[in-house]
Motif scaffolding. Sequence first.
Motif, short mmCIF file in Angstrom:
data_model
loop_
_atom_site.label_atom_id
_atom_site.label_comp_id
_atom_site.label_asym_id
_atom_site.label_seq_id
_atom_site.Cartn_x
_atom_site.Cartn_y
_atom_site.Cartn_z
N ALA A 70 -4.84 45.01 22.88
CA ALA A 70 -5.60 44.83 21.64
C ALA A 70 -5.65 46.12 20.83
O ALA A 70 -5.50 46.10 19.60
CB ALA A 70 -7.01 44.36 21.96
N LEU A 71 -5.83 47.25 21.49
CA LEU A 71 -5.86 48.53 20.79
C LEU A 71 -4.50 48.86 20.19
O LEU A 71 -4.41 49.32 19.04
CB LEU A 71 -6.30 49.64 21.75
CG LEU A 71 -7.78 49.63 22.16
CD1 LEU A 71 -8.01 50.52 23.37
CD2 LEU A 71 -8.66 50.07 20.98
N CYS A 72 -3.43 48.60 20.95
CA CYS A 72 -2.09 48.85 20.44
C CYS A 72 -1.78 47.98 19.23
O CYS A 72 -1.16 48.43 18.26
CB CYS A 72 -1.04 48.62 21.53
SG CYS A 72 -1.01 49.92 22.81
N PRO A 79 6.53 47.63 20.07
CA PRO A 79 6.54 46.86 21.32
C PRO A 79 6.92 47.69 22.55
O PRO A 79 6.36 47.49 23.63
CB PRO A 79 7.56 45.75 21.06
CG PRO A 79 8.37 46.21 19.88
CD PRO A 79 7.45 47.05 19.07
N GLU A 80 7.86 48.61 22.41
CA GLU A 80 8.28 49.41 23.57
C GLU A 80 7.15 50.31 24.06
O GLU A 80 6.85 50.37 25.26
CB GLU A 80 9.50 50.26 23.21
CG GLU A 80 10.02 51.09 24.38
CD GLU A 80 11.21 51.96 24.01
OE1 GLU A 80 11.62 52.78 24.86
OE2 GLU A 80 11.73 51.82 22.88
N ASP A 81 6.50 51.00 23.11
CA ASP A 81 5.40 51.87 23.49
C ASP A 81 4.19 51.07 23.96
O ASP A 81 3.43 51.52 24.82
CB ASP A 81 5.01 52.78 22.32
CG ASP A 81 5.98 53.95 22.15
OD1 ASP A 81 6.81 54.16 23.05
OD2 ASP A 81 5.89 54.64 21.12
N MET A 82 4.01 49.88 23.41
CA MET A 82 2.91 49.03 23.88
C MET A 82 3.12 48.65 25.34
O MET A 82 2.19 48.70 26.14
CB MET A 82 2.79 47.77 23.02
CG MET A 82 1.59 46.91 23.41
SD MET A 82 1.51 45.31 22.54
CE MET A 82 1.38 45.84 20.83
N ARG A 83 4.35 48.26 25.69
CA ARG A 83 4.63 47.91 27.08
C ARG A 83 4.39 49.10 27.99
O ARG A 83 3.85 48.96 29.11
CB ARG A 83 6.08 47.42 27.22
CG ARG A 83 6.32 46.01 26.70
CD ARG A 83 7.67 45.48 27.16
NE ARG A 83 8.77 46.28 26.65
CZ ARG A 83 9.37 46.06 25.49
NH1 ARG A 83 8.96 45.07 24.71
NH2 ARG A 83 10.37 46.83 25.10
N GLY A 103 12.43 60.24 31.83
CA GLY A 103 12.90 59.92 30.49
C GLY A 103 12.98 58.43 30.22
O GLY A 103 13.69 58.00 29.32
N LEU A 104 12.27 57.63 31.01
CA LEU A 104 12.37 56.18 30.85
C LEU A 104 11.73 55.71 29.56
O LEU A 104 12.13 54.69 29.00
CB LEU A 104 11.70 55.47 32.03
CG LEU A 104 12.38 55.65 33.39
CD1 LEU A 104 11.56 54.92 34.46
CD2 LEU A 104 13.80 55.12 33.37
N TYR A 105 10.73 56.42 29.08
CA TYR A 105 10.01 55.99 27.91
C TYR A 105 10.22 56.97 26.76
O TYR A 105 10.87 58.00 26.90
CB TYR A 105 8.52 55.86 28.22
CG TYR A 105 8.20 54.73 29.16
CD1 TYR A 105 8.92 53.55 29.14
CD2 TYR A 105 7.19 54.87 30.11
CE1 TYR A 105 8.64 52.52 30.01
CE2 TYR A 105 6.90 53.83 30.98
CZ TYR A 105 7.63 52.66 30.93
OH TYR A 105 7.34 51.65 31.80
N SER A 106 9.64 56.67 25.63
CA SER A 106 9.79 57.49 24.44
C SER A 106 9.04 58.81 24.60
O SER A 106 8.30 59.02 25.57
CB SER A 106 9.23 56.75 23.23
OG SER A 106 7.82 56.64 23.35
#
Length: 306
Positions: A70-72, A79-83, A103-106
């Motif tokens: 909900a905050l995201c 969507p990528e950062d939300m996940r 390094g899997l995420y942003s």
Amino acid sequence: MTVIRDDEAVEPSSSSTLPRRQLGRFLREWRDANGFTIAAAAKMVDLSASALQRIEAGQTQKVRKQDVRALCELYAVGPEDMRAAIDLAVVARTQGWYHAYGGLYSDAFNMYVGLEAAARRVVSYHEHIPGLLQTEDYARAIIGAFPGFADPADVDRRVEHRMKRQAIITRKSGPVTLEVFLHESALHRLVGSPRIMAMQLRHLAEVSKLDNITVRIHPYSAGLVWGMSRGPFMVLEFDTNSKGEFVEPPIVFLEGGPSQDVYLERPDEVRLYGEFASAIRSASLDEGRTRELIRRVTKEFDHDQH
């Protein structure tokens, strides 16, 4: 929507605080970027202000996935950062969690960069020039040497990101205190070209004059010191309260390279690496002799260019 009550107690936990702290920092930065106060954002997602404050401070272990989503959505997070944020909420419940996502995420979820930016003091041992003290050309040579970064645009982005990180040691307000122990091999190991090395070593000598930065060389002549066999490490300390107690507990960071990075939080582990740093410190050159050695090696690289 699940509501966290004002009177909900913060649960003691043996699990890592790192995912909670990283998630809280991420949500706080997005809230600030969108211009919401804590009270306004909390009301929009049916949370109490105190509950959201605890989430942002990393003090609540069982952060609900629904609340993070909900905050995201409120902050228009991609969507990528939300996940990734929801994953952190899940991981925060795990006992004995000790490594980050590499390094899997942003960049928003680069655990070390977030902790580094929040640190008050960093004590480290390295066998190459550390990122906070690198020139752009040296950084490009280091990053470009990794086989996984074949795209020049990707290398450029990472170099730019590394240069921006250095603001924490040069900013006028509350720069990070940095104490670096550098093995002498880092001065001689060719990175890029003799020209790049000469420029890098000149920069290293100059930046070491800043009041908040200490650079000391551990020379070959000092031999093998207890703690060096564990390889490079960083001890990060955070702000203290009026009683002199750490607001966030100190941590040790061990860079994983192509594998996963490791973060140590247990007091006995942090204390051990503090002892490693003390042993290396006692065997290192003082600051004056360090700069003399750096300048001598710089002249050798200058000579090699001709």
